[in-house]
Write an enzyme that holds these catalytic residues in place. Structure first.
Site, PDB file in Angstrom:
ATOM      1  N   HIS A  44       0.820  -1.224   0.000  1.00 62.13           N
ATOM      2  CA  HIS A  44       0.000   0.000   0.000  1.00 62.13           C
ATOM      3  C   HIS A  44       0.856   1.277   0.000  1.00 62.13           C
ATOM      4  CE1 HIS A  44      -3.509  -2.416   0.637  1.00 62.13           C
ATOM      5  NE2 HIS A  44      -3.175  -2.782   1.863  1.00 62.13           N
ATOM      6  N   ASP A  60      -4.428 -12.808   3.909  1.00 61.81           N
ATOM      7  CA  ASP A  60      -5.693 -12.313   4.442  1.00 61.81           C
ATOM      8  C   ASP A  60      -6.874 -12.664   3.542  1.00 61.81           C
ATOM      9  OD1 ASP A  60      -4.504 -10.605   2.654  1.00 61.81           O
ATOM     10  OD2 ASP A  60      -4.494  -8.858   3.971  1.00 61.81           O
TER      11      ASP A  60
END
Ligand SMILES: [Zn+2]
Length: 376
Positions: free
Chosen positions: A143, A268
């Site tokens: 990110h 995730d």
């Protein structure tokens, strides 16, 4: 076939602070465990050792990423900001408070070591001292933007490794495949208008980030089709991911013809993750790794780097990660998946009509970008 292995205890010393889960500190918020517990990676590394797999891996030396290496992606202003935050007695934020990326005293050195870990893995693969490599690093990186951190990410680990090999080994074409459940927005932005870096992100549609990662984001004007987004609906499992790989990921990467493949491997998207809503299990991480190894074998003599990103189930991430490292090393331990009967027997592992339509949308967006219809 040798597989490189990057891991350092210091990665677990990165301090995410006292915010519980993902909630910022504030009134009515009792301090608690942050979602990104260092125990998750420590347990994953421990399983690599207790399973016996570690003996089959080649440990790689890691140096902290230097300013020169970091400045290939990040701005000087951002680096100076982090130096200031690092000096605060109780720390601050790597993201200027926007996305809550806690950053405590001493964390700058650990973030440099995390980036340096992925760079070391990529160098070892390019040198040919190993065929492929796994970097179990923290904090994650996909990110992070050139001028700020975001969502637990400080430095763009994978992008920095890509720039290092392009700079040092004359590599021109690199493919990045990101299967973290969140959109790899940082990697996408860094290479948005670069036709020589293919970025592929397969993620849960609008989980976080809410405003990026749609199928119609296909690259800048100079790089149409070099950015691929596969946003899948929440609840996607084995067969949605396999369909996305067969129809999108595999043909796009093969046609691109990379000289190196780098995977941003988040866990995730697993069945038990508290932060995502997908259904993947050990067998799926093993299958995806086999696919990228086949792609690497067919396009770039097997050169493959896998970098650890997210993944928040302290008890399930270790088994998913072990399957990836086992596959890279061509060694199967006796560990397996102790809860595979729950994951694999779930009826929602079949692809649903809305999941199939999501893949259709990606294919249509990419075809429109790379084969525009002539004006009538
Ligand atoms: Zn993630």
């Amino acid at each position: 076939m040798k597989t490189g292995w990057v891991y350092k205890d210091e990665y677990n010393w990165y301090d995410m602070g006292r915010s519980p889960g993902l909630i910022p500190p504030g009134r009515f918020v009792e301090p608690g465990d942050h979602l990104d517990q260092p125990d998750t990676r420590r347990r994953a590394a421990s399983l690599v050792h207790t399973s016996g797999l570690a003996e089959r891996l080649t440990p790689l030396r890691v140096a902290p990423a230097s300013d020169t290496e970091l400045l290939r992606v990040h701005t000087r202003d951002y680096l100076d900001f982090l130096i200031e935050q690092d000096a605060l007695p109780k720390g601050g934020y790597a993201d200027r408070g926007i996305w809550r990326t806690p950053f405590g005293p001493g964390d700058l050195e650990i973030a440099r070591l995390s980036a340096g870990g992925v760079v070391a893995a990529a160098r070892a693969v390019m040198e040919g001292t190993v065929q492929n490599a796994y970097a179990l690093v923290r904090p994650p990186g996909h990110h992070a933007l050139p001028d700020r951190g975001m969502a637990l990410c400080v430095f763009a680990n994978v992008a920095l490794a890509v720039q290092a090999v392009r700079h040092e080994y004359g590599v021109s074409r690199v493919a990045v495949i990101d299967w973290d459940v969140h959109h790899g927005n940082g990697t996408q932005e860094i290479f948005w208008d670069d036709p020589d870096v293919l970025t592929v992100s397969i993620h849960q549609d609008r989980l976080l980030q809410l405003s990026t990662g749609d199928a119609d984001e296909v690259g800048g004007p100079g790089a149409l089709g070099a950015c691929v987004n596969v946003p899948l609906p929440p609840g996607s499992g084995t067969h949605a991911y396999r369909e996305a790989f067969r129809r999108i990921v595999i043909p796009r990467v093969r046609d691109f013809g990379p000289e190196l493949i780098v995977v941003a491997s988040g866990y995730d998207a697993s069945f038990f993750d508290p932060n995502g809503h997908m259904l993947l299990g050990v067998r799926d991480y093993r299958w995806m790794t086999e696919q990228v190894m086949e792609l690497a074998a067919g396009t770039c003599e097997g050169r493959l780097v896998v970098a650890h990103e997210g993944g928040y189930s302290p008890w399930y991430v270790p088994f998913c990660m072990l399957a990836v490292v086992e596959t890279l090393a061509g060694e199967l331990t006796e560990v397996g998946d102790p809860v595979g009967f729950i994951v694999e027997g779930n009826p929602f592992q079949e692809i649903s009509p809305d999941q199939a339509r999501a893949v259709d949308r990606v294919e249509a967006a990419l075809n429109a970008a790379t084969h525009p219809r002539p004006a009538s």
